[in-house]
Design a protein around this motif. Structure first.
Motif, PDB file in Angstrom:
ATOM      1  N   TRP A  50       5.621  -1.814   6.870  1.00  0.00           N
ATOM      2  CA  TRP A  50       5.310  -0.559   6.678  1.00  0.00           C
ATOM      3  C   TRP A  50       6.546   0.496   5.830  1.00  0.00           C
ATOM      4  CZ3 TRP A  50       7.105  -2.311  10.980  1.00  0.00           C
ATOM      5  CH2 TRP A  50       8.215  -1.777  11.709  1.00  0.00           C
ATOM      6  N   SER A  51       6.010   1.554   4.999  1.00  0.00           N
ATOM      7  CA  SER A  51       7.134   2.177   4.554  1.00  0.00           C
ATOM      8  C   SER A  51       6.693   3.619   5.076  1.00  0.00           C
ATOM      9  CB  SER A  51       6.745   2.122   2.936  1.00  0.00           C
ATOM     10  OG  SER A  51       8.058   2.852   2.209  1.00  0.00           O
ATOM     11  N   LEU A  52       7.419   4.647   4.364  1.00  0.00           N
ATOM     12  CA  LEU A  52       7.175   6.023   4.566  1.00  0.00           C
ATOM     13  C   LEU A  52       7.436   7.037   3.638  1.00  0.00           C
ATOM     14  CD1 LEU A  52       9.625   6.145   8.049  1.00  0.00           C
ATOM     15  CD2 LEU A  52       6.882   6.137   7.922  1.00  0.00           C
TER      16      LEU A  52
ATOM     17  N   LEU B 144      11.032   8.792   5.169  1.00  0.00           N
ATOM     18  CA  LEU B 144      11.759   7.668   4.881  1.00  0.00           C
ATOM     19  C   LEU B 144      13.341   7.709   4.927  1.00  0.00           C
ATOM     20  CD1 LEU B 144      11.373   4.642   3.899  1.00  0.00           C
ATOM     21  CD2 LEU B 144      11.764   5.407   1.670  1.00  0.00           C
TER      22      LEU B 144
ATOM     23  N   ALA C 197      11.159   2.131   9.097  1.00  0.00           N
ATOM     24  CA  ALA C 197      10.056   1.538   8.220  1.00  0.00           C
ATOM     25  C   ALA C 197      10.839  -0.056   7.984  1.00  0.00           C
ATOM     26  CB  ALA C 197      10.350   2.353   7.083  1.00  0.00           C
TER      27      ALA C 197
END
Length: 804
Positions: free
Chosen positions: A534-536, A541, A548
């Motif tokens: 997962w990323s943001l 982020l 993340a």
């Protein structure tokens, strides 16, 4: 009171009466413009730079001759709309501006203006209009700014979000990507934006690096083709009311120049180690293919072979400017000039950093640092910087602006709403979402699922989540459709029951939710388990305390699933129901157990807004998957790198293995594992079967400068219509230097109805056969080349090409 940008005449004359080495302007009797009004001509004629019908180079030269050193340097430094607008609250729609801040900003940082904010569209348009009108009407020369924003996978200020670039590349469809890029430009252009920071052409060869999702994959050829499609689509057309000499409506920004994506240890901005041959043969190829006609290039943070990319004369001047003839704007990345002092240790002062970056790079300075370029005027006057470097760099900025037609129309359009989030863009997005999904495994034709089943278990932390990649703005996921919502929509008019259980979190070892997931699987005909990375968004982020596993500055030491996710998959599979694993991720996930035991495996790189619906359509067969892997999947982080086009001799295999019962089977390469990827570049299955016959070369023997083509007949022998990516690889069998074991040299995506066949011809440019020789030059060497059609790990048909 003097208009902003003007000074008392005596001060202005003191700036202009200097030696030619300190400034390109001197007080001479033959000046064709008055010093007190440099934006006019003495004889009343229209200045060349204001003439929309004049040649761009003539306009650049005329304008440069009128500029003071301060005005020149202001063109080289990025400003920011927050200098006169308040964007603190993304929901605030107050349309006011700070006049003092506006004047201060434009006095020293006016070449390009950062506008990458989440804010109401009408407020943004107001702010752009205020800034551009001030520059055009209240400064001496009336030079408009480049208004900048992000556009890596969609215009980010509430524009349409597309799949991450790694997903776009999985489509292997440059034509579709070009159409997508057109819509990104459509959405940004109307708001007054003329400069977008995309595409990223780094190669995904170091998978620990957090920004793999931003790339088009591991292969230089695919990256170049997809990059060219993006640049061409983004820059296509002209701005309204622009001059006839304008060649684009948007400046694409190819980044990060160059070799940024393979940092030591996978750590962001760490050194990249390599030589000239690797630089030429891998890292520079996509830039040369996609970016020679782009209107902007961004440099990298890292060093290559011990030289910071921001100040690499060989890279930025010898190759980019002199060899390739690149004539447009080059900018540093945010704060990277300061890294010469704080990180690379090649300078100890701001003056040194500015001089080194300017003279070696012919590039500008983005914000995010200490604005070292503000030292340039004094350095020019002191003789420590030659004005010719300032002039050459300013020319590139002016050339880009004239090429965009900004001097004729730098303003937002009144009807900007007409191109934002249109139904046509949404349909195109839907098409792309479908083509990016890759079917990796499908044992006993587990997929597609039938809508006549009674129930399906949707299990996992990615089911009820919209997982976008980085470089989207805060709350962008609110526009997305989660897989749970997508399956619910698709199955709304059927009797299929959805049994949902999260099972585990993405970021936790907590296994307390697994029993409920097991129960959901037991109560269903089939289980679909969705796990991954997962990323943001760009707010979260960089917010301390958030987490993340992919994205800028988010690097991994392990490519396996985090937390309890693998345990969840194993527990669901143990139920005994058909189990489909969906990997939703920004990079390859290294989990051999899943490859070996799941009944089917589907890869969805971070999707766009309609990803959840497209995934449901693929799982239930409304769409036949056609995606192919743009990057290889390793068995573990310890078996990396696994890119397919390794140099000959670089992948000996005497594999070992750890069996499910714990038995150790020892080998040597590796002792208890294998360097062979789980799935290799170009792999991707379909719900139909394709067969290849009748491979022919347009010429079996060619000269060293001759192009050729590969033709093959592709048969759809199944009962479903399908799209196939025909891939052509070449190998130089004997060469003066070590060359790749194989290299993609052409591909084409074709749509073939069930029971039909198509003759497909793929052109191959002779330069794709060239090697960087011992003499340090490109050459196609005489000899034999193996040509195959297939994937990187499969050969369907082959032939031999003779070069003489």
């Amino acid at each position: 009171m003097f208009a902003a940008g003007l000074r008392p005449l005596v001060t202005l004359i003191s700036l202009l009466v200097v030696s030619a080495t300190a400034n390109s302007l001197e007080v001479r009797g033959d000046l064709h413009f008055p010093l007190h009004a440099r934006g006019t001509n003495k004889d009343g004629s229209t200045p060349v730079y204001k003439n929309p019908n004049a040649d761009i180079e003539a306009r650049v030269s005329d304008l440069l001759s009128r500029m003071t050193i301060e005005e020149k340097v202001a063109q080289l430094i990025q400003g920011d709309m927050n200098g006169w607008m308040n964007f603190t609250d993304p929901l605030d729609d107050t349309k006011t501006f700070n006049q003092t801040g506006l004047q201060a900003m434009m006095a020293s940082k006016a070449g390009a203006i950062w506008g990458g904010y989440l804010t109401p569209w009408d407020k943004f348009v107001f702010g752009v209009s205020v800034g551009q009108r001030y520059l055009m009407e209240n400064t001496t020369l009336g030079i408009p700014a480049l208004i900048q924003s992000e556009g890596l996978h969609g215009f980010t200020n509430n524009g349409t979000i597309w799949p991450s670039p790694i997903g776009l590349a999985a489509s292997f469809n440059p034509n579709l990507l070009k159409e997508a890029a057109v819509t990104i430009a459509d959405e940004a252009e109307g708001l007054g934006i003329a400069h977008v920071f995309a595409p990223v052409l780094d190669l995904s060869r170091e998978l620990r690096w957090g920004r793999v999702e931003e790339n088009f994959g591991e292969d230089p050829f695919l990256t170049g083709e997809m990059g060219l499609a993006f640049v061409s689509g983004l820059q296509s057309g002209r701005r309204r009311n622009a001059s006839s000499s304008a060649i684009a409506r948007m400046a694409a920004t190819c980044k990060h120049f160059a070799a940024f994506g393979s940092p030591q240890g996978g750590l962001n901005i760490a050194q990249v180690t390599g030589g000239e041959r690797e630089l030429r043969s891998a890292y520079l190829k996509p830039f040369n293919r996609a970016c020679v006609e782009s209107l902007s290039i961004m440099t990298a943070y890292s060093s290559y072979d011990g030289i910071p990319a921001i100040a690499n004369k060989h890279l930025l001047t010898d190759i980019l400017r002199n060899e390739w003839g690149y004539k447009y704007w080059v900018t540093s990345d945010a704060g990277s000039v300061d890294l010469l002092i704080t990180t690379h240790g090649t300078c100890d002062t701001r003056e040194c950093a500015a001089k080194t970056a300017l003279e070696n790079g012919i590039s500008g300075e983005m914000g995010g640092g200490t604005y070292t370029y503000l030292t340039i005027p004094d350095q020019v006057k002191a003789g420590t910087i030659d004005i010719k470097f300032v002039d050459e760099t300013v020319k590139t900025m002016l050339r880009t602006k004239f090429a965009l037609g900004l001097f004729e129309n730098p303003y937002p359009y009144e009807d900007y709403l007409s191109t934002l989030r249109t139904s046509e863009t949404r349909q195109l997005l839907h098409d792309m979402e479908r083509e990016t999904i890759v079917l990796l495994e499908n044992r006993q034709n587990t997929l597609p699922l039938s809508k006549s089943i009674s129930s399906v278990a949707l299990i996992g932390p990615q089911v009820d989540r919209v997982s976008f990649g980085d470089y989207v703005f805060f709350n962008a996921s609110n526009n997305g459709i989660s897989p749970l919502a997508g399956f619910t929509q698709l199955l709304a008019n059927t009797s299929v029951k959805i049994n949902f259980a999260e099972g585990s979190k993405l970021w936790s070892n907590d296994v307390s939710g697994i029993p409920a997931a097991v129960d959901a699987a037991k109560a269903s005909d089939v289980a679909v388990v969705m796990v991954g990375t997962w990323s943001l968004d760009q707010t979260l982020l960089w917010t301390p305390g958030t987490n993340a596993t992919t994205g800028e500055h988010v690097d991994l030491s392990d490519l396996g699933l985090v937390g309890a996710q693998l345990q969840l998959v194993q527990a669901v599979k143990a139920v005994g129901k058909p189990t489909v694993v969906v990997l939703v991720s920004g990079k390859p996930v290294a989990e051999p157990w899943i490859q070996e035991h799941a009944d089917a495996v589907v890869q969805q790189f971070y999707p766009g807004e309609l990803g959840g619906l497209a995934l449901a359509e693929v799982i239930f067969g409304d769409v036949n998957p056609s995606g192919k892997l743009p990057v290889s999947f390793p068995r573990s982080v310890g078996t990396t790198p696994v890119f397919y086009n390794y140099l000959k001799g670089s992948r000996p295999v005497d594999a070992g293995q750890v069996l499910d019962d714990g038995t150790l089977v020892f080998g040597h390469q590796y002792v208890l594992d294998s360097p062979i990827p789980l799935w290799s570049f170009g792999h991707g299955l379909s719900y139909t079967m394709f067969n290849y016959t009748d491979l022919t070369l347009s010429k079996s023997t060619i000269g060293t400068n001759d192009d050729f083509s590969v033709s093959v007949t592709v048969h759809n022998t199944g009962d479903r219509d399908g799209k196939e990516v025909v891939q052509v690889y070449a190998t130089d069998l004997v060469s003066s230097v070590v060359t790749p074991n194989q290299q993609l040299v052409g591909f084409q995506k074709v749509d073939i109805p069930a029971g039909s066949s198509k003759r497909v011809t793929i052109p191959v440019n002779s330069t794709e056969l060239a090697a960087w020789t011992l003499d340090n030059k490109w050459a196609v060497e005489p000899g034999q080349f193996a040509v195959k059609v297939g994937t990187s790990d499969q050969t369907f048909l082959n032939a031999t090409l003779v070069v003489q």
